[in-house]
Write a protein that holds these residues in place. Sequence first.
Motif, PDB file in Angstrom:
ATOM      1  N   MET A   1       0.839  -1.014   0.003  1.00 43.43           N
ATOM      2  CA  MET A   1       0.045   0.045   0.081  1.00 43.43           C
ATOM      3  C   MET A   1       0.893   1.237   0.042  1.00 43.43           C
ATOM      4  SD  MET A   1      -3.352   1.181   0.693  1.00 43.43           S
ATOM      5  CE  MET A   1      -4.248   0.114   1.375  1.00 43.43           C
ATOM      6  N   VAL A   2       0.542   2.113  -0.871  1.00 38.99           N
ATOM      7  CA  VAL A   2       1.360   3.538  -0.974  1.00 38.99           C
ATOM      8  C   VAL A   2       0.490   4.710  -0.666  1.00 38.99           C
ATOM      9  CG1 VAL A   2       2.707   4.939  -2.534  1.00 38.99           C
ATOM     10  CG2 VAL A   2       2.951   2.372  -2.680  1.00 38.99           C
ATOM     11  N   GLU A   3       0.679   5.416   0.175  1.00 36.50           N
ATOM     12  CA  GLU A   3      -0.240   6.810   0.550  1.00 36.50           C
ATOM     13  C   GLU A   3       0.565   7.848  -0.380  1.00 36.50           C
ATOM     14  OE1 GLU A   3      -1.377   9.522   4.244  1.00 36.50           O
ATOM     15  OE2 GLU A   3      -1.025   7.499   4.345  1.00 36.50           O
ATOM     16  N   VAL A   4      -0.273   8.487  -1.240  1.00 38.33           N
ATOM     17  CA  VAL A   4       0.299   9.791  -1.694  1.00 38.33           C
ATOM     18  C   VAL A   4      -0.694  10.780  -1.621  1.00 38.33           C
ATOM     19  CG1 VAL A   4       0.523  10.416  -4.169  1.00 38.33           C
ATOM     20  CG2 VAL A   4       0.896   8.120  -3.745  1.00 38.33           C
ATOM     21  N   VAL A   5      -0.185  12.138  -1.138  1.00 45.33           N
ATOM     22  CA  VAL A   5      -0.866  13.182  -0.955  1.00 45.33           C
ATOM     23  C   VAL A   5      -0.562  14.145  -2.220  1.00 45.33           C
ATOM     24  CG1 VAL A   5      -0.898  15.250   0.406  1.00 45.33           C
ATOM     25  CG2 VAL A   5      -0.117  13.032   1.463  1.00 45.33           C
ATOM     26  N   ALA A  39     -13.596  10.717  -8.051  1.00 43.56           N
ATOM     27  CA  ALA A  39     -14.778  11.505  -8.033  1.00 43.56           C
ATOM     28  C   ALA A  39     -15.772  11.099  -7.112  1.00 43.56           C
ATOM     29  CB  ALA A  39     -15.371  11.248  -9.469  1.00 43.56           C
ATOM     30  N   LYS A  40     -15.844   9.830  -6.838  1.00 44.24           N
ATOM     31  CA  LYS A  40     -16.659   9.662  -5.525  1.00 44.24           C
ATOM     32  C   LYS A  40     -16.423  10.219  -4.197  1.00 44.24           C
ATOM     33  CE  LYS A  40     -17.197   5.185  -5.034  1.00 44.24           C
ATOM     34  NZ  LYS A  40     -17.199   3.639  -4.799  1.00 44.24           N
ATOM     35  N   VAL A  41     -15.009  10.423  -4.092  1.00 41.78           N
ATOM     36  CA  VAL A  41     -14.506  11.067  -2.918  1.00 41.78           C
ATOM     37  C   VAL A  41     -14.660  12.711  -2.888  1.00 41.78           C
ATOM     38  CG1 VAL A  41     -12.615  11.500  -1.501  1.00 41.78           C
ATOM     39  CG2 VAL A  41     -12.933   9.295  -2.150  1.00 41.78           C
ATOM     40  N   ILE A  42     -14.671  12.866  -4.257  1.00 46.24           N
ATOM     41  CA  ILE A  42     -14.675  14.578  -4.142  1.00 46.24           C
ATOM     42  C   ILE A  42     -16.217  14.887  -4.265  1.00 46.24           C
ATOM     43  CG2 ILE A  42     -14.616  16.473  -5.962  1.00 46.24           C
ATOM     44  CD1 ILE A  42     -11.900  15.206  -6.925  1.00 46.24           C
ATOM     45  N   ASP A  43     -17.084  14.135  -4.542  1.00 44.25           N
ATOM     46  CA  ASP A  43     -18.546  14.508  -4.674  1.00 44.25           C
ATOM     47  C   ASP A  43     -19.087  14.514  -3.221  1.00 44.25           C
ATOM     48  OD1 ASP A  43     -18.644  14.764  -7.446  1.00 44.25           O
ATOM     49  OD2 ASP A  43     -19.565  12.836  -7.695  1.00 44.25           O
ATOM     50  N   GLN A  53     -11.237  20.303   8.250  1.00 45.91           N
ATOM     51  CA  GLN A  53     -12.140  19.023   8.411  1.00 45.91           C
ATOM     52  C   GLN A  53     -11.088  18.107   7.442  1.00 45.91           C
ATOM     53  OE1 GLN A  53     -14.493  17.955  10.041  1.00 45.91           O
ATOM     54  NE2 GLN A  53     -14.699  20.146  11.000  1.00 45.91           N
ATOM     55  N   PRO A  54     -11.122  16.738   8.083  1.00 47.77           N
ATOM     56  CA  PRO A  54     -10.055  15.906   7.215  1.00 47.77           C
ATOM     57  C   PRO A  54     -10.766  15.356   5.852  1.00 47.77           C
ATOM     58  CG  PRO A  54     -11.068  14.725   8.980  1.00 47.77           C
ATOM     59  CD  PRO A  54     -11.376  16.222   9.224  1.00 47.77           C
ATOM     60  N   ILE A  55     -10.359  15.318   4.837  1.00 49.26           N
ATOM     61  CA  ILE A  55     -10.783  14.711   3.517  1.00 49.26           C
ATOM     62  C   ILE A  55     -10.530  13.000   3.593  1.00 49.26           C
ATOM     63  CG2 ILE A  55     -10.625  14.811   1.000  1.00 49.26           C
ATOM     64  CD1 ILE A  55      -9.852  17.708   1.431  1.00 49.26           C
ATOM     65  N   PRO A  56     -11.628  12.497   3.064  1.00 46.21           N
ATOM     66  CA  PRO A  56     -11.651  11.055   3.138  1.00 46.21           C
ATOM     67  C   PRO A  56     -10.516  10.827   2.092  1.00 46.21           C
ATOM     68  CG  PRO A  56     -13.882  11.649   2.694  1.00 46.21           C
ATOM     69  CD  PRO A  56     -13.060  12.966   2.659  1.00 46.21           C
ATOM     70  N   PRO A  57      -9.778   9.498   2.530  1.00 48.70           N
ATOM     71  CA  PRO A  57      -8.753   8.772   1.531  1.00 48.70           C
ATOM     72  C   PRO A  57      -9.562   8.448   0.253  1.00 48.70           C
ATOM     73  CG  PRO A  57      -8.928   7.545   3.333  1.00 48.70           C
ATOM     74  CD  PRO A  57      -9.891   8.818   3.525  1.00 48.70           C
ATOM     75  N   ILE A  58      -8.646   8.608  -0.807  1.00 46.66           N
ATOM     76  CA  ILE A  58      -9.311   8.052  -2.106  1.00 46.66           C
ATOM     77  C   ILE A  58      -8.292   6.494  -2.064  1.00 46.66           C
ATOM     78  CG2 ILE A  58      -9.193   8.008  -4.575  1.00 46.66           C
ATOM     79  CD1 ILE A  58      -9.136  11.257  -4.179  1.00 46.66           C
ATOM     80  N   VAL A  59      -9.074   5.394  -1.994  1.00 47.05           N
ATOM     81  CA  VAL A  59      -8.407   4.002  -2.032  1.00 47.05           C
ATOM     82  C   VAL A  59      -8.653   3.453  -3.311  1.00 47.05           C
ATOM     83  CG1 VAL A  59      -8.296   1.776  -1.096  1.00 47.05           C
ATOM     84  CG2 VAL A  59      -8.790   3.784   0.374  1.00 47.05           C
ATOM     85  N   LEU A  60      -7.486   3.149  -3.954  1.00 45.89           N
ATOM     86  CA  LEU A  60      -7.366   2.369  -5.140  1.00 45.89           C
ATOM     87  C   LEU A  60      -7.099   1.083  -4.925  1.00 45.89           C
ATOM     88  CD1 LEU A  60      -5.805   5.312  -7.404  1.00 45.89           C
ATOM     89  CD2 LEU A  60      -8.274   4.975  -7.176  1.00 45.89           C
ATOM     90  N   ASP A  61      -7.908   0.128  -5.094  1.00 40.43           N
ATOM     91  CA  ASP A  61      -7.636  -1.165  -5.175  1.00 40.43           C
ATOM     92  C   ASP A  61      -7.572  -1.993  -6.274  1.00 40.43           C
ATOM     93  OD1 ASP A  61      -7.329  -3.801  -4.187  1.00 40.43           O
ATOM     94  OD2 ASP A  61      -8.823  -3.677  -2.451  1.00 40.43           O
ATOM     95  N   ASP A  62      -6.334  -2.777  -6.723  1.00 39.36           N
ATOM     96  CA  ASP A  62      -6.190  -3.471  -8.019  1.00 39.36           C
ATOM     97  C   ASP A  62      -6.669  -4.581  -7.973  1.00 39.36           C
ATOM     98  OD1 ASP A  62      -4.544  -4.634  -6.387  1.00 39.36           O
ATOM     99  OD2 ASP A  62      -2.653  -4.550  -7.452  1.00 39.36           O
ATOM    100  N   LYS A  63      -7.587  -5.436  -7.045  1.00 38.36           N
ATOM    101  CA  LYS A  63      -8.260  -6.558  -6.994  1.00 38.36           C
ATOM    102  C   LYS A  63      -9.235  -6.661  -8.162  1.00 38.36           C
ATOM    103  CE  LYS A  63      -7.337  -7.231  -1.981  1.00 38.36           C
ATOM    104  NZ  LYS A  63      -7.884  -6.640  -1.106  1.00 38.36           N
TER     105      LYS A  63
END
Length: 68
Positions: A1-5, A39-43, A53-63
């Motif tokens: 897992m890699v976290e990118v800001v 887009a789901k998180v931005i919306d 306020q914290p912005i939720p993370p965007i999770v990209l899962d390659d499964k």
Amino acid sequence: MVEVVLSGPNLVMLLKLTHRQRLAPETRALTRRVYEQVAKVIDAVDPDANPGQPIPPIVLDDKLGNNE
């Protein structure tokens, strides 16, 4: 897992790159998944929320078959 800001301008560039229509079919499928997750998180972000306020993370899962 890699976290990118990403900064705002970089996030906009990511959206532009993943929303292009003139891509090979296999690339289009991948970029569509990235665009939809971002887009789901931005919306869901409330523009009227209090600053800081914290912005939720965007999770990209390659499964395969994972729509989360």
